[in-house]
Design an enzyme around this catalytic site. Structure first.
Site, PDB file in Angstrom:
ATOM      1  CG  HIS A   1      -1.714   1.175   1.507  1.00 17.09           C
ATOM      2  ND1 HIS A   1      -3.077   1.184   1.431  1.00 17.09           N
ATOM      3  CD2 HIS A   1      -1.354   2.436   1.855  1.00 17.09           C
ATOM      4  CE1 HIS A   1      -3.535   2.396   1.713  1.00 17.09           C
ATOM      5  NE2 HIS A   1      -2.496   3.178   1.981  1.00 17.09           N
ATOM      6  CD  GLU A   2       1.983   3.552   3.735  1.00 13.31           C
ATOM      7  OE1 GLU A   2       2.329   4.656   3.291  1.00 13.31           O
ATOM      8  OE2 GLU A   2       0.889   3.361   4.297  1.00 13.31           O
TER       9      GLU A   2
ATOM     10  CG  HIS B   1       0.379   6.092  -0.735  1.00 16.87           C
ATOM     11  ND1 HIS B   1      -0.733   6.672  -1.252  1.00 16.87           N
ATOM     12  CD2 HIS B   1      -0.030   5.483   0.413  1.00 16.87           C
ATOM     13  CE1 HIS B   1      -1.784   6.409  -0.474  1.00 16.87           C
ATOM     14  NE2 HIS B   1      -1.378   5.682   0.546  1.00 16.87           N
TER      15      HIS B   1
END
Ligand SMILES: [Zn+2]
Length: 388
Positions: free
Chosen positions: A67-68, A71
């Site tokens: 997820h990170e 980004h």
């Protein structure tokens, strides 16, 4: 967020975890091994539950990292440098060196994380179906389904419309597009974040008082409290950034600072500079004239008297990471929000290989105070609204 454990670099981005992520790993492993799996597939051995619990916890942290990194990679495509990706107790943090320049970039960076979580959720559903179809162990199917559900919950929770959650960034991007005023949009998103944080904390207290789920309630309280304070901190940082809009590093630095030669002993240095220099810290230069680190007055004062004739400044110098080097023409706002080296040094300013300035935490405070007094308008932070 400090990286106590380094996993290495992924696509050039330093990826790691803080010690507190181990707490999360233990809580998830316990939750899965002691409640989720025994409820879904009863009658298995404790060893199996725990083995699966630890594997699920590790896989969940890996999906948080994904997820990170989503980004981070989208941010990098928009020309923003990535400092690090770090796991900690309440999830993951991606530290960006700079801000998105347009609402579109802001929106895409914000949505990349939840999109990746949804993808991971779908992948775990697929894995569960495949294991089940192949006649694999039912515990593995239940574990994959749990991971799918949690990734879905993660995506949904992160889309709550308040900073610092991804939904808050989405809100910011939309308000920014609508008002064509980044600072005002940031205030809106952080205010929403404070309100949502307070609501979560109140829900947590209610859960502690009204139900038997003490841990769940406390966790919600902690999460709400963290969110509200992070939103408040972000609001402060946004105001500071708006105040420093258009200000260069050269405008806030101490120009031509006194330099500390690495070969001098502490005693000699105090004799030469004591009382004459008003700086709280000094760039340390090596015999070749290059930057060898920084030393603060506080650090000098910690050297006991008998040692002052032996200890040289080079031994005391704190190394200066690359991101703490600045050029005179860099925007001063870039220096905000970083941990000062030794509690003092925000940047060493170099121009053509020469040290031409030093920026300390008090330089920044001073500049902010004066800009506020001068009634700096925030209009410089506003940008024309592009279409998307
Ligand atoms: Zn996110």
């Amino acid at each position: 967020m400090r990286q106590n454990i380094r996993f290495g670099r992924f696509a050039g981005i330093p990826v790691g975890a803080s010690w507190s992520a181990i707490v999360t790993l233990a809580i998830i492993a316990d939750l899965v091994a002691a409640s989720a799996l025994p409820a879904a597939v009863p009658g298995q051995s404790a060893a199996l539950y725990w083995g699966a619990g630890v594997a699920v916890a590790a896989a969940f942290l890996a999906s948080l990292l994904a997820h990170e990194l989503a980004h981070a990679l989208v941010a990098r495509r928009h020309g923003i440098k990535i400092r690090s990706v770090t796991l900690w107790m309440l999830g993951g943090v991606t530290q960006l060196d700079g801000d998105p320049r347009t609402p579109q970039a802001d929106l895409q960076i914000a949505l990349a994380g939840p999109a990746m979580s949804l993808l991971a959720g779908a992948a775990f559903v697929g894995a569960a179906a495949a294991i089940s179809a192949a006649g694999g162990p039912r515990v593995a199917v239940a574990a994959a389904m749990w991971l799918a559900l949690m990734n879905g919950v993660l995506a949904a929770f992160n889309l709550l419309p308040g900073a610092p959650l991804d939904g808050g960034r989405v809100l910011r991007a939309m308000l920014w597009h609508h008002w064509a005023d980044r600072h005002r949009a940031e205030r809106g998103a952080t205010s929403a974040g404070r309100a949502i944080g307070a609501m979560l904390a109140i829900l947590g207290v209610a859960e502690v008082l009204l139900t038997t789920d003490l841990i769940g309630g406390l966790w919600l309280l902690l999460l709400g409290w963290f969110m509200a304070s992070a939103a408040a901190a972000e609001q402060g940082a946004a105001s500071a950034r708006a105040l420093l809009a258009g200000v260069r590093v050269a405008d806030v630095m101490t120009p031509d600072p006194d330099l500390a030669p690495s070969w001098l002993t502490v005693a000699d240095f105090i004799r030469q500079f004591g009382g004459r220099s008003g700086q709280p810290a000094f760039p340390v230069i090596g015999p070749g004239g290059g930057l060898a680190g920084v030393v603060t007055v506080a650090r000098l004062s910690r050297v006991a008297h008998p040692g002052r004739d032996q200890v040289r400044l080079g031994q005391l110098a704190l190394p200066v990471p690359e991101e703490y080097l600045a050029s005179p023409d860099d925007p001063a706002a870039r220096l905000l929000g970083r941990d000062p080296l030794g509690g003092e040094v925000v940047a060493v300013v170099e121009d053509g290989g020469q040290i031409t300035g030093l920026v300390t935490a008090s330089n920044i405070q001073h500049a902010l105070r004066w800009r506020k007094l001068a009634g700096a308008t925030v209009s410089a932070a506003a940008r024309p609204a592009p279409h998307w």
